[in-house]
Design an enzyme around this catalytic site. Structure first.
Site, PDB file in Angstrom:
ATOM      1  CE1 TYR A  30      -3.626   2.567   0.563  1.00 47.20           C
ATOM      2  CE2 TYR A  30      -2.412   3.222   2.533  1.00 47.20           C
ATOM      3  CZ  TYR A  30      -3.418   3.447   1.610  1.00 47.20           C
ATOM      4  OH  TYR A  30      -4.209   4.558   1.727  1.00 47.20           O
ATOM      5  CD  GLU A  52      -8.607   6.884   4.918  1.00 45.07           C
ATOM      6  OE1 GLU A  52      -8.568   6.822   6.156  1.00 45.07           O
ATOM      7  OE2 GLU A  52      -7.635   6.603   4.203  1.00 45.07           O
ATOM      8  CD1 TRP A  60      -4.081   1.718   5.590  1.00 46.24           C
ATOM      9  CD2 TRP A  60      -6.230   2.280   5.753  1.00 46.24           C
ATOM     10  NE1 TRP A  60      -4.579   1.893   4.318  1.00 46.24           N
ATOM     11  CE2 TRP A  60      -5.885   2.243   4.389  1.00 46.24           C
ATOM     12  CE3 TRP A  60      -7.539   2.610   6.111  1.00 46.24           C
ATOM     13  CZ2 TRP A  60      -6.804   2.518   3.383  1.00 46.24           C
ATOM     14  CZ3 TRP A  60      -8.455   2.892   5.093  1.00 46.24           C
ATOM     15  CH2 TRP A  60      -8.086   2.843   3.751  1.00 46.24           C
TER      16      TRP A  60
END
Length: 204
Positions: A30, A52, A60
């Site tokens: 990522y 988000e 995350w």
């Protein structure tokens, strides 16, 4: 001043990265391929804003590892499709173990899809989000502690998104989306990811 070594980690490939990226292979991919790179288009921006919002209160990494599940569950983030979801769809999603089964966040995604569809009348989600891109920084941050959680631009973006009918989009979530979508470049000085990794010329 020199970069803070504690804010960088050298991977098995010998490349220095922002320290948070060294926690897992998912983070490495990522960090190297997506984070901080400009993205445009309604579908991808709707996906980032939605993810988000789901991330709030979670790591995350939890979201990254369920990303394909989210895409399948939310019609690959086609705003028209998600906008048409009803309570039967909400009930279905609440039983879907491949996503985060939070009723408020699921309903927020449907609410936000409907807002995204309405935004087309005013130029669309892409135009709105990118209108809050700050001026490029003169240089990258030297340490991870220099990376803000909220900025005047993210506060203004959150206000604009809420004004357009979106929910679960506070200033902190808005700034995380700005990082994810490449409106800002918060890679630490010394990170191997180029300051203009995809040649767009828009990344700070």
């Amino acid at each position: 001043m020199s970069p803070d070594a504690s804010s960088l980690v050298v991977g098995a490939d010998g490349r220095p990265r922002c320290a948070w990226a060294g926690q897992s292979a998912d983070y490495v991919a990522y960090h190297d391929e997506e984070w901080g790179r400009p993205v445009h288009g309604e579908r991808v921006l709707f996906e980032r804003v939605t993810l988000e919002a789901f991330q709030s209160g979670l790591s995350w990494l939890t979201i990254l590892r369920r990303r394909e599940g989210f895409r399948a569950a939310f019609s690959d983030f086609d705003a028209d499709a998600v906008a048409a979801y009803d309570e039967d769809d909400v009930a279905r999603l609440l039983q879907d173990a491949s996503i985060i089964r939070n009723g408020a966040k699921i309903r927020a995604a449907v609410t936000n899809a409907r807002a995204v569809v309405r935004l087309r009348e005013d130029g669309g989600l892409d135009r709105l989000v990118w209108s809050f891109a700050p001026p490029p920084r003169a240089a990258r941050v030297l340490t991870l502690t220099d990376v803000p959680a909220v900025t005047p631009e993210s506060t203004a973006l959150a206000k604009a998104l809420r004004g357009a009918g979106l929910v679960f989009v506070g200033p902190t979530t808005a700034y995380a989306a700005m990082q994810a979508c490449g409106l800002v470049d918060d890679h630490v000085d010394g990170c191997h990811v180029p300051a203009d990794a995809n040649g767009s010329g828009r990344r700070p």
